[in-house]
Enzyme design. Structure first.
Site, short mmCIF file in Angstrom:
data_model
loop_
_atom_site.label_atom_id
_atom_site.label_comp_id
_atom_site.label_asym_id
_atom_site.label_seq_id
_atom_site.Cartn_x
_atom_site.Cartn_y
_atom_site.Cartn_z
N ASP A 150 0.82 -1.22 0.00
CA ASP A 150 0.00 0.00 0.00
C ASP A 150 0.85 1.27 0.00
O ASP A 150 2.02 1.26 0.40
CB ASP A 150 -0.88 -0.02 1.25
N GLU B 252 -5.72 -1.47 -6.79
CA GLU B 252 -6.76 -0.52 -6.41
C GLU B 252 -6.93 0.50 -7.52
O GLU B 252 -7.64 0.26 -8.48
CB GLU B 252 -6.43 0.14 -5.07
N GLU C 281 -14.14 1.98 0.03
CA GLU C 281 -13.53 2.48 1.27
C GLU C 281 -13.54 4.00 1.39
O GLU C 281 -13.21 4.55 2.44
CB GLU C 281 -12.11 1.95 1.42
#
Length: 767
Positions: free
Chosen positions: A382, A431, A437
């Site tokens: 991430d 992503e 989210e």
């Protein structure tokens, strides 16, 4: 075996030795040559790239489809530290070849690919003699070009003139650029879009045709691109993340890509992957897509709680989801125990990392082997949040390292896919989208994604987020995002309790695959609706999401084969989700009532008399005393080769085993599997007992071991303990009362998988 191969037309074999063959004619650089133009037609000539050299020595590229201009001729070229290769160029020559590619993906909208492209290389020279090659490829799906600097010296690239010209009034669906690609897409026009930078991919409609602009084959050799736009102009120019990019001799840039055609063709396009390098993995058998239970969005603190993570594992095991993602907050003091707990239940663990925890290389060289030894299945990495060349070089390193350690990957806070999943098939999703989210779900935005971001690769939207309070979507819309949004790993965003409180939603989600053999757009308009049909094996699924008022959607069924099918539809009802069934043929139209901003999912299974549900691969629950090997599998996977019916494991090919044989006694019925292997069958709560003889098959040349385990809905019902090759024939029995899914698993008993050929002889149910 390799997962891809490239075939070239025999008549053009001489072109294979280099990215571009020798020019057909070489006038002296700077010679006075009149403006020249060429065409590069796709095989079949539906798409044509127009290449020209103007009187000023500027190269232009345009794209036509079906005889109509989609992208008008627009300047291209490079500026380097020593040369301006955007003007004053002279033509040297042209060479060409036909490129045929057949390859298989581990993820995506179409697993098996077969493409045919026309490639032409145009060679030009600057006044000082520097050579620039423009390589153009055209297929039925669109056109692309890249630059090659064939000299041996390293070069600094300072910018590109690469551009695409659109009619000013062309409708566009654009993403204001951020390095994580999570901004909100906007609908605008080519000229009316605000000045600034826009992220790939960008979609435009031109007189009923569509053009999706993006790039392909980006790695650490170069810097990531974006589209730069001046207010009032219909031209979009490629800008780079770095002011200067260092490139080695023989440099080839990423492809500048235009997918063109009607909306169905753009949605189904594989052009970005077609332009990427072939797979670098010699074996992809360990790469396994599937559903993932993910806790962080619903419960930010949960990844710090091993007890709660075990509950997510139990949920995944109950519903045959193969993975649980443990996000930010986990601790190495308890993760190995959780991994072991999950493996006992047939569930793999994925671990979250901030990218800096895997940088520099020495750190990832220590961390990745450690978690591999724990038994971790993959990683979510991430917050890279950059398209710079330095970040692309980091991607190069992490891709090699995770592949070496057989760890699958999900990139978050990441760049948009540019063909990486073809080259590195263990990358299951990215992503690079404004997903659930963000906690602001909008139907109009959701209906843009299938035609933009998801065209270029798997998209980790994290679907089915019922917990989002600020959403204008229905529950059926949320479930349908699982089908409409493609992702090799589907990370579901809600709590187990939320799903089990919606059993109709959970049933559909559990049945949906995450990879597809075929995808067709049934109808759509970005910002309005997206209805797709997808095939996995011999089963079709259709589903749609809408940003419209309530209506009845007429689903044509021409994608089905011959015969009758049970159509089982999940949709919004007046009191929540409901399920409806109807027997249909391919000539029928399925009328589906859709709520405002709603959705639906329909499964199609071959119809036989008395069939009332497509649940668990469309099978009714077994009756009598059936052999397990005569029942269809809900799921099956072997540790070396497939699970065999009524035969021993043999080797890696299907059907290569011999008769089942334990301690020199042969059996006509049963299952043969190699540890770690398992097979699941649907009981539907209708069976009370399971019985089998167990042992290591006599075919193994050296001693093997296995532990035989029987699971019901993810709960361990019976276990054999360690069984050796020399052990006498043993039996195993389990009470299966109330069990929906029975799973038979043979583990390696903790000492490695060599020669662990496990037989479930005369495996039988009492129903």
């Amino acid at each position: 075996m390799p997962v891809s191969r490239i075939l070239f037309a025999p008549a053009l074999a001489a072109a294979l030795a280099a990215p571009s063959a020798a020019p057909s004619a070489v006038p002296s650089a700077g010679a006075d040559i009149a403006p020249t133009s060429w065409t590069v037609p796709a095989p079949g000539a539906a798409v044509v790239a127009d290449v020209a050299l103007t009187a000023a020595g500027t190269i232009t590229v345009g794209v036509r489809q079906g005889g109509a201009t989609v992208l008008a001729p627009s300047p291209v070229g490079l500026v380097t530290g020593g040369d301006d290769l955007t003007a004053g160029l002279s033509y040297l020559g042209r060479s060409g070849r036909t490129v045929r590619q057949r390859y298989t993906m581990t993820t995506g909208k179409q697993l098996d690919r077969d493409t045919l492209q026309t490639e032409s290389t145009f060679s030009f020279a600057a006044a000082g003699g520097t050579r620039l090659d423009l390589v153009v490829r055209v297929s039925a799906q669109g056109a692309a070009y890249r630059y090659v600097l064939p000299g041996p010296q390293s070069v600094v690239v300072k910018g590109e003139a690469s551009s695409w010209a659109l009619p000013p009034d062309a409708t566009g669906w654009l993403l204001p650029y951020t390095p994580n690609y999570e901004a909100t897409r906007i609908e605008t026009t080519a000229a009316g879009a605000p000045a600034g930078d826009y992220g790939f991919p960008a979609l435009f409609e031109v007189a009923g045709r569509y053009a999706l602009l993006t790039e392909a084959d980006l790695d650490g050799r170069y810097s990531g691109g974006r589209l730069t736009h001046a207010a009032g102009s219909g031209t979009y120019t490629v800008g780079l993340a770095d002011a200067e990019v260092e490139v080695a001799g023989g440099f080839a840039s990423p492809w500048r890509v235009a997918v063109v055609g009607d909306l169905a063709a753009v949605t189904a396009s594989t052009l970005v992957d077609d332009l990427a390098p072939p797979s670098r993995l010699p074996d992809t058998g360990w790469v396994r897509p599937g559903a993932v239970a993910w806790s962080w969005m619903a419960e930010h603190a949960s990844p710090r709680d091993p007890a709660r993570m075990r509950e997510y594992v139990d949920f995944a095991a109950r519903h045959r989801w193969p993975y649980v993602l443990v996000d930010e907050g986990w601790d190495r003091s308890w993760v190995p125990e959780l991994v072991a707990y999950a493996r006992e239940r047939g569930v793999g663990i994925i671990l979250w990392f901030h990218w800096t925890a895997l940088d520099p290389p020495a750190e990832r060289d220590e961390t990745l082997p450690m978690i591999r030894d724990w038994g971790v299945a993959g990683v979510k990495v991430d917050f890279m949040d950059s398209d710079s060349q330095a970040t692309m070089r980091w991607y190069d390193g992490i891709l090699r390292a995770t592949a070496d350690n057989r760890l699958m990957v999900n990139f978050h806070g990441a760049t948009v896919p540019r063909g990486m999943a073809r080259t590195w098939p263990h990358v299951l999703t990215f992503e690079a989208v404004r997903g659930a989210e963000q906690f602001t779900t909008r139907a109009a935005t959701n209906t843009m994604f299938p035609f933009t971001r998801n065209v270029v690769g798997s998209m980790d939207y994290t679907p089915a987020a019922f917990l989002v309070a600020d959403r204008d979507t229905t529950d059926a819309h949320e479930v349908a995002t699982w089908l409409v949004f493609e992702s090799g790993w589907q990370h579901t965003a809600d709590r187990p309790e939320a799903y089990e409180a919606r059993p109709q939603a959970l049933l559909t989600m559990t049945e949906l695959p995450t990879v597809w053999h075929e995808t067709r757009l049934l109808s759509g308009r970005p910002g309005v609706e997206a209805v797709l049909a997808r095939r996995h094996g011999d089963r079709w699924y259709a589903g749609g999401i809408f940003a419209r008022a309530a209506h009845t959607y007429p689903a044509g069924l021409g994608f089905l084969g011959e015969g009758r099918f049970l159509a089982e539809t999940l949709r919004d009802g007046p009191d929540g989700l409901l399920r409806e069934t109807r027997v249909v043929r391919r000539t029928d139209t399925l009328a589906v009532p859709v709520a405002a901003n709603g959705g639906f999912v329909t499964a199609f299974c071959p119809y036989t008399e008395g069939l009332t549900s497509c649940d668990r691969a469309g099978r009714a629950r077994p009756a009598g005393t059936p052999w397990v090997s005569d029942l269809p599998f809900v799921a099956a996977a072997g540790g070396w080769g497939p699970v065999e019916r009524d035969r021993s494991n043999g080797e890696r090919a299907a059907g290569d085993g011999g008769p089942l044989s334990i301690r020199f006694r042969t059996f006509g019925k049963g299952l043969g599997m190699h540890a770690d292997g398992q097979a699941s069958v649907w009981l539907g709560g209708g069976c009370t007992r399971f019985d089998a003889h167990i042992g290591i098959d006599d075919e193994v040349p050296e001693p093997g071991t296995a532990e035989f385990r029987v699971y019901g809905d993810g709960r361990l019902l019976a276990t054999s303990g360690r069984v050796h090759s020399w052990d006498a024939l043993r039996s195993i029995t389990a009470d299966t009362t109330g069990v929906n899914v029975l799973t038979l698993r043979a583990t390696d008993a903790g000492d490695g998988i060599n020669f662990d050929h496990a037989d479930w002889a005369e495996a039988r149910l009492t129903c």
